[in-house]
Motif scaffolding. Structure first.
Motif, PDB file in Angstrom:
ATOM      1  N   PHE A  81      75.681  74.147  71.242  1.00 58.86           N
ATOM      2  CA  PHE A  81      75.104  73.860  72.560  1.00 58.86           C
ATOM      3  C   PHE A  81      75.606  74.863  73.598  1.00 58.86           C
ATOM      4  CE2 PHE A  81      74.889  69.975  70.139  1.00 58.86           C
ATOM      5  CZ  PHE A  81      73.600  69.534  70.405  1.00 58.86           C
ATOM      6  N   CYS A  82      74.737  75.150  74.560  1.00 56.25           N
ATOM      7  CA  CYS A  82      75.040  76.141  75.588  1.00 56.25           C
ATOM      8  C   CYS A  82      76.185  75.655  76.476  1.00 56.25           C
ATOM      9  CB  CYS A  82      73.786  76.401  76.421  1.00 56.25           C
ATOM     10  SG  CYS A  82      74.064  77.570  77.754  1.00 56.25           S
ATOM     11  N   SER A  83      77.205  76.502  76.669  1.00 57.63           N
ATOM     12  CA  SER A  83      78.338  76.128  77.521  1.00 57.63           C
ATOM     13  C   SER A  83      77.976  76.234  78.995  1.00 57.63           C
ATOM     14  CB  SER A  83      79.544  77.008  77.202  1.00 57.63           C
ATOM     15  OG  SER A  83      79.181  78.362  77.338  1.00 57.63           O
ATOM     16  N   ASN A  84      76.799  76.800  79.285  1.00 56.27           N
ATOM     17  CA  ASN A  84      76.358  76.948  80.681  1.00 56.27           C
ATOM     18  C   ASN A  84      75.504  75.767  81.133  1.00 56.27           C
ATOM     19  OD1 ASN A  84      76.179  78.506  83.123  1.00 56.27           O
ATOM     20  ND2 ASN A  84      74.052  78.934  82.564  1.00 56.27           N
ATOM     21  N   CYS A  85      74.559  75.312  80.250  1.00 56.38           N
ATOM     22  CA  CYS A  85      73.633  74.266  80.695  1.00 56.38           C
ATOM     23  C   CYS A  85      73.544  73.082  79.735  1.00 56.38           C
ATOM     24  CB  CYS A  85      72.246  74.860  80.925  1.00 56.38           C
ATOM     25  SG  CYS A  85      71.345  75.181  79.402  1.00 56.38           S
ATOM     26  N   GLY A  86      74.130  73.198  78.556  1.00 58.90           N
ATOM     27  CA  GLY A  86      74.158  72.064  77.637  1.00 58.90           C
ATOM     28  C   GLY A  86      72.992  71.973  76.673  1.00 58.90           C
TER      29      GLY A  86
ATOM     30  N   HIS B  48      71.337  82.213  71.422  1.00 58.20           N
ATOM     31  CA  HIS B  48      70.572  82.329  72.656  1.00 58.20           C
ATOM     32  C   HIS B  48      70.186  80.941  73.158  1.00 58.20           C
ATOM     33  CE1 HIS B  48      67.945  84.052  75.642  1.00 58.20           C
ATOM     34  NE2 HIS B  48      66.986  83.235  75.250  1.00 58.20           N
ATOM     35  N   CYS B  49      70.319  80.748  74.476  1.00 58.10           N
ATOM     36  CA  CYS B  49      69.925  79.474  75.068  1.00 58.10           C
ATOM     37  C   CYS B  49      68.494  79.585  75.594  1.00 58.10           C
ATOM     38  CB  CYS B  49      70.867  79.114  76.214  1.00 58.10           C
ATOM     39  SG  CYS B  49      70.317  77.622  77.066  1.00 58.10           S
ATOM     40  N   PRO B  50      67.543  78.834  75.009  1.00 57.78           N
ATOM     41  CA  PRO B  50      66.150  78.930  75.455  1.00 57.78           C
ATOM     42  C   PRO B  50      65.948  78.333  76.842  1.00 57.78           C
ATOM     43  CG  PRO B  50      66.374  77.245  73.769  1.00 57.78           C
ATOM     44  CD  PRO B  50      67.724  77.856  73.923  1.00 57.78           C
ATOM     45  N   SER B  51      66.891  77.534  77.308  1.00 57.87           N
ATOM     46  CA  SER B  51      66.733  76.875  78.604  1.00 57.87           C
ATOM     47  C   SER B  51      67.183  77.771  79.760  1.00 57.87           C
ATOM     48  CB  SER B  51      67.519  75.557  78.593  1.00 57.87           C
ATOM     49  OG  SER B  51      67.501  74.981  79.865  1.00 57.87           O
ATOM     50  N   CYS B  52      68.434  78.219  79.739  1.00 59.48           N
ATOM     51  CA  CYS B  52      68.919  79.043  80.867  1.00 59.48           C
ATOM     52  C   CYS B  52      68.964  80.524  80.521  1.00 59.48           C
ATOM     53  CB  CYS B  52      70.283  78.558  81.341  1.00 59.48           C
ATOM     54  SG  CYS B  52      71.650  79.014  80.262  1.00 59.48           S
ATOM     55  N   LYS B  53      68.564  80.878  79.274  1.00 52.60           N
ATOM     56  CA  LYS B  53      68.441  82.275  78.817  1.00 52.60           C
ATOM     57  C   LYS B  53      69.783  82.975  78.611  1.00 52.60           C
ATOM     58  CE  LYS B  53      64.039  81.643  79.379  1.00 52.60           C
ATOM     59  NZ  LYS B  53      63.373  80.996  78.235  1.00 52.60           N
TER      60      LYS B  53
HETATM   61 ZN   LIG Z   1      71.873  77.345  78.682  1.00 49.10          ZN
END
Ligand SMILES: [Zn+2]
Length: 288
Positions: A119-124, A137-142
């Motif tokens: 899971f993304c450490s920036n947005c979850g 790669h985080c598809p949500s916050c890029k």
């Molecule tokens: Zn993210």
């Protein structure tokens, strides 16, 4: 020092970093007859006839390790199986060739990173594997996330022909080794080593000399091996970190390395501390 003497430190794979971003290229490799998959369960792997066991990579989720000189493409994935042998035992016992140990270190550190960073450490949001496993790669916050390596400084301090070594309570009786600790943000390697030795043993270090480094896949450290010239000799022990620290004269260190000391021992040749002690003895002899 020959590169294959340190456990986990000899990796001959071509990681093909310029190619592994190319998904079709990677897929073609995976499905070719030249692909090999090693499966780890935690830090255990199956070995047979002195080699790491391998199969065929069946899932797209396998992590790409690299190409060997015979053109085989090596992949790794987390498995779930009974038995196998843990990486430390394989390294200490020399149970597989040095280059296979290097490949296992790479696989283990990468697989642990993937297992813990889904899971993304920036947005979850859930992240996706890219570049054969060297990026998520985080598809949500890029945001892109990259595999981590944790640098650890490990140092033998020398003064007047003696070496500073310490031991932790949990270690086997009689075992002494170089002092070590994780680097902190905003620190040079030299300052991290000076800080660790001062904190743990109360010794001030002047000049610091780099000797060698060693990947240490428990789970993703890089040991940075150093010799330090001590400027003080009175030990003030940090008893939370260490059970004991002492100055060992050269003849005692020599006996520990040779395994002939009646009661004390040091780490085996697969560990960087062993090579730091050899370098420290050579340096002590040269200074005299
Ligand atoms: Zn993210």
């Amino acid at each position: 020092m020959p590169p294959d003497r340190l456990g986990f430190g000899f990796n001959t794979l071509d990681r093909a970093a310029n190619h592994r971003t190319d998904k079709p290229w990677l897929e073609a490799l995976r499905q070719s007859g030249k692909a090999r998959l090693i499966r780890l369960h935690g830090d255990r792997v199956r070995i047979a006839d002195g080699h790491v066991e391998f199969g065929q990579p069946e899932s797209e989720g396998a992590i790409f390790l690299g190409l060997d000189s015979a053109g085989h493409a090596w992949f790794a994935e987390e498995g779930n199986f009974d038995g196998g042998t843990d990486l430390r035992s394989i390294a200490v016992g020399g149970l597989v060739p040095p280059d296979e140990l290097g490949l296992l270190a790479q696989a283990r550190s990468l697989l642990v990173w993937h297992a813990r960073r889904s899971f993304c450490s920036n947005c979850g949001a859930r992240t996706e594997i890219q570049d054969g496993g060297y990026r998520r790669h985080c598809p949500s916050c890029k945001m892109d996330h990259f595999p981590r390596t944790d640098p650890v400084v490990i140092m033998v301090a020398i003064r007047d022909g003696a070496c500073l070594l310490g031991r932790q309570k949990s270690w086997a009786p009689g075992m002494y080794s170089a002092l070590a600790g994780f680097m902190e943000p905003g620190e040079t390697i030299e300052d991290a080593a000076r800080r660790e030795i001062l904190e743990e043993a109360g010794i001030r270090i002047g000049a610091v000399h780099y000797i060698a480094s060693q990947p240490w896949p428990f789970p993703s450290s890089l040991m940075i091996g150093l010799i330090g010239e001590a400027e003080t000799s009175d030990i003030k022990l940090d008893q939370l970190e260490l059970e004991d620290a002492r100055w060992f004269p050269a003849n005692e260190v020599r006996a520990m390395l040779a395994g002939t000391h009646p009661s004390l021992r040091c780490p085996p040749p697969m560990a960087i501390a062993n090579h730091l002690l050899e370098s420290a003895l050579a340096r002590c002899a040269a200074i005299r």
